[in-house]
Write a protein that holds these residues in place. Sequence first.
Motif, PDB file in Angstrom:
ATOM      1  N   VAL A   1       6.891  -6.647  -4.821  1.00  0.00           N
ATOM      2  CA  VAL A   1       6.050  -5.478  -4.564  1.00  0.00           C
ATOM      3  C   VAL A   1       6.520  -4.284  -5.380  1.00  0.00           C
ATOM      4  N   LEU A   2       7.824  -4.067  -5.447  1.00  0.00           N
ATOM      5  CA  LEU A   2       8.358  -2.957  -6.250  1.00  0.00           C
ATOM      6  C   LEU A   2       8.005  -3.132  -7.725  1.00  0.00           C
ATOM      7  N   ALA A   3       8.099  -4.368  -8.209  1.00  0.00           N
ATOM      8  CA  ALA A   3       7.768  -4.636  -9.613  1.00  0.00           C
ATOM      9  C   ALA A   3       6.278  -4.415  -9.872  1.00  0.00           C
ATOM     10  N   ASP A   4       5.429  -4.882  -8.951  1.00  0.00           N
ATOM     11  CA  ASP A   4       3.976  -4.770  -9.137  1.00  0.00           C
ATOM     12  C   ASP A   4       3.500  -3.318  -9.088  1.00  0.00           C
ATOM     13  N   THR A   5       4.117  -2.504  -8.219  1.00  0.00           N
ATOM     14  CA  THR A   5       3.660  -1.121  -8.045  1.00  0.00           C
ATOM     15  C   THR A   5       4.376  -0.142  -8.964  1.00  0.00           C
ATOM     16  N   GLY A   6       5.483  -0.576  -9.557  1.00  0.00           N
ATOM     17  CA  GLY A   6       6.227   0.301 -10.444  1.00  0.00           C
ATOM     18  C   GLY A   6       7.020   1.373  -9.718  1.00  0.00           C
ATOM     19  N   LEU A   7       7.269   1.173  -8.424  1.00  0.00           N
ATOM     20  CA  LEU A   7       8.011   2.175  -7.648  1.00  0.00           C
ATOM     21  C   LEU A   7       9.502   1.903  -7.751  1.00  0.00           C
ATOM     22  N   ASP A   8      10.282   2.965  -7.975  1.00  0.00           N
ATOM     23  CA  ASP A   8      11.728   2.828  -7.960  1.00  0.00           C
ATOM     24  C   ASP A   8      12.185   2.475  -6.545  1.00  0.00           C
ATOM     25  N   ALA A   9      13.149   1.600  -6.453  1.00  0.00           N
ATOM     26  CA  ALA A   9      13.623   1.165  -5.142  1.00  0.00           C
ATOM     27  C   ALA A   9      14.169   2.321  -4.307  1.00  0.00           C
ATOM     28  N   CYS A  10      14.720   3.332  -4.952  1.00  0.00           N
ATOM     29  CA  CYS A  10      15.291   4.454  -4.211  1.00  0.00           C
ATOM     30  C   CYS A  10      14.220   5.266  -3.481  1.00  0.00           C
TER      31      CYS A  10
ATOM     32  N   THR B   1       0.825  -1.211   0.000  1.00  0.00           N
ATOM     33  CA  THR B   1       0.000   0.000   0.000  1.00  0.00           C
ATOM     34  C   THR B   1       0.856   1.256   0.000  1.00  0.00           C
ATOM     35  N   ALA B   2       1.923   1.262   0.806  1.00  0.00           N
ATOM     36  CA  ALA B   2       2.804   2.430   0.873  1.00  0.00           C
ATOM     37  C   ALA B   2       3.513   2.663  -0.462  1.00  0.00           C
ATOM     38  N   CYS B   3       3.962   1.579  -1.097  1.00  0.00           N
ATOM     39  CA  CYS B   3       4.643   1.720  -2.391  1.00  0.00           C
ATOM     40  C   CYS B   3       3.680   2.216  -3.475  1.00  0.00           C
ATOM     41  N   ALA B   4       2.457   1.674  -3.470  1.00  0.00           N
ATOM     42  CA  ALA B   4       1.463   2.108  -4.456  1.00  0.00           C
ATOM     43  C   ALA B   4       1.099   3.575  -4.251  1.00  0.00           C
ATOM     44  N   GLN B   5       0.970   4.020  -3.003  1.00  0.00           N
ATOM     45  CA  GLN B   5       0.644   5.414  -2.731  1.00  0.00           C
ATOM     46  C   GLN B   5       1.774   6.339  -3.172  1.00  0.00           C
ATOM     47  N   ASN B   6       2.995   5.954  -2.899  1.00  0.00           N
ATOM     48  CA  ASN B   6       4.135   6.779  -3.305  1.00  0.00           C
ATOM     49  C   ASN B   6       4.203   6.899  -4.828  1.00  0.00           C
ATOM     50  N   ARG B   7       3.944   5.788  -5.514  1.00  0.00           N
ATOM     51  CA  ARG B   7       3.934   5.816  -6.978  1.00  0.00           C
ATOM     52  C   ARG B   7       2.820   6.730  -7.491  1.00  0.00           C
ATOM     53  N   ALA B   8       1.651   6.705  -6.813  1.00  0.00           N
ATOM     54  CA  ALA B   8       0.533   7.569  -7.213  1.00  0.00           C
ATOM     55  C   ALA B   8       0.881   9.037  -7.015  1.00  0.00           C
ATOM     56  N   TRP B   9       1.557   9.354  -5.895  1.00  0.00           N
ATOM     57  CA  TRP B   9       1.978  10.749  -5.681  1.00  0.00           C
ATOM     58  C   TRP B   9       2.911  11.215  -6.795  1.00  0.00           C
ATOM     59  N   GLN B  10       3.850  10.359  -7.168  1.00  0.00           N
ATOM     60  CA  GLN B  10       4.808  10.730  -8.208  1.00  0.00           C
ATOM     61  C   GLN B  10       4.110  10.861  -9.562  1.00  0.00           C
ATOM     62  N   ASN B  11       3.141   9.998  -9.840  1.00  0.00           N
ATOM     63  CA  ASN B  11       2.384  10.095 -11.092  1.00  0.00           C
ATOM     64  C   ASN B  11       1.579  11.390 -11.161  1.00  0.00           C
ATOM     65  N   ALA B  12       1.199  11.897  -9.962  1.00  0.00           N
ATOM     66  CA  ALA B  12       0.434  13.144  -9.908  1.00  0.00           C
ATOM     67  C   ALA B  12       1.330  14.377 -10.020  1.00  0.00           C
ATOM     68  N   GLY B  13       2.637  14.167 -10.158  1.00  0.00           N
ATOM     69  CA  GLY B  13       3.549  15.282 -10.355  1.00  0.00           C
ATOM     70  C   GLY B  13       4.263  15.753  -9.112  1.00  0.00           C
ATOM     71  N   LEU B  14       4.057  15.077  -7.994  1.00  0.00           N
ATOM     72  CA  LEU B  14       4.748  15.470  -6.762  1.00  0.00           C
ATOM     73  C   LEU B  14       6.191  14.977  -6.795  1.00  0.00           C
ATOM     74  N   PRO B  15       7.088  15.656  -6.090  1.00  0.00           N
ATOM     75  CA  PRO B  15       8.497  15.233  -6.084  1.00  0.00           C
ATOM     76  C   PRO B  15       8.646  13.841  -5.496  1.00  0.00           C
ATOM     77  N   ALA B  16       9.611  13.101  -5.999  1.00  0.00           N
ATOM     78  CA  ALA B  16       9.883  11.757  -5.490  1.00  0.00           C
ATOM     79  C   ALA B  16      10.536  11.851  -4.114  1.00  0.00           C
TER      80      ALA B  16
END
Length: 333
Positions: free
Chosen positions: A272-281, A234-249
């Motif tokens: 989880v990283l692969a499924d959510t598309g979130l960069d590991a960093c 959930t945390a990784c998916a939310q972070n990816r959504a924030w970044q998709n919305a244009g917020l800083p990584a």
Amino acid sequence: TMLHNYLQRAIQTAQAGSSVPAVVFVDLDQFKYINDSLGHQAGDKLLKTVAQRLMACVRDSDMVARQGGDEFVIVLGNQRDEESITEVLQRILNSVSQPWLMEARELNITCSLGVSRYPEDGDDVETLLKNADSAMYKAKEVGRNNFQFFASNMHVEAPNHLDMLVNLRHAIEYQEFQLYYQPKISLDTGRIIGAEALIRWDLADIGMVSPAHFIPFAEQSGLIVPIGEWVLRTACAQNRAWQNAGLPAIPVAVNLSPYQINQDLVAMVQQVLADTGLDACSLELEITENVVMKDAEKIVAMLNALKALGLRISVDDFGTGYSSLSYLKRFPV
């Protein structure tokens, strides 16, 4: 089974006469720190010592049973009144808190006791056990190392173990948990430079259940593994959504339970990283000092494998246990 049968016979005896059976739920305080710091072998030795001390505090006609983990149940078969029960409870508190030696080291542990009595607190086995459990949680809430007699309002204040197990499984199945994100702010710029994911649980009819209450039970029951994976995903998916919305990584930190370390953690994080598309960093994993100190060689290998994915590792609560500054050089944190 033996415990249930004994308590059932005690109830039947009470129905035929004037005896008052009482159920005492015993839970060791901070037992997991013994396991985490000294290992499960030391924890097992402590449990045996506690069992012997409990049996020495009651009569041969009473029942002492280990319910599971660091929990014991005592059935006092024939008590005159509350005062006679209190004498036994005080004897238990004093006995359990006596120092014990482990590898020439003197250690102390205490316990919390909850009491239910027949018939005012229940007229069947399950009710008496459940109410003694609720009273034990009240004893922990008011400071541990004490005893509490059951009162009817305790059901509202603290779900008992049986209810908690059902409710936790229900919460996992129907996604009743929520994640709150505590921001980390740069004092120089005022910008958000990171966040920590914190799990919250709003339980119907009770309200917000403190993580301090349900996380230890989730760990004891093994449910922390699916809950922990849900938090990470959930945390990784939310972070990816924030970044998709244009917020800083920014990196979002997720706490790991010691019980997750024993699972195939690296593969799970990778998936989880692969499924959510979130960069590991953009992911940070927080482990407690107790995890680090438990099996250093194994933990170093696992942390290096996680670090190789590109994420960040942090040590939480450093300095609260048997820590050494030299260990910080060995871990990729």
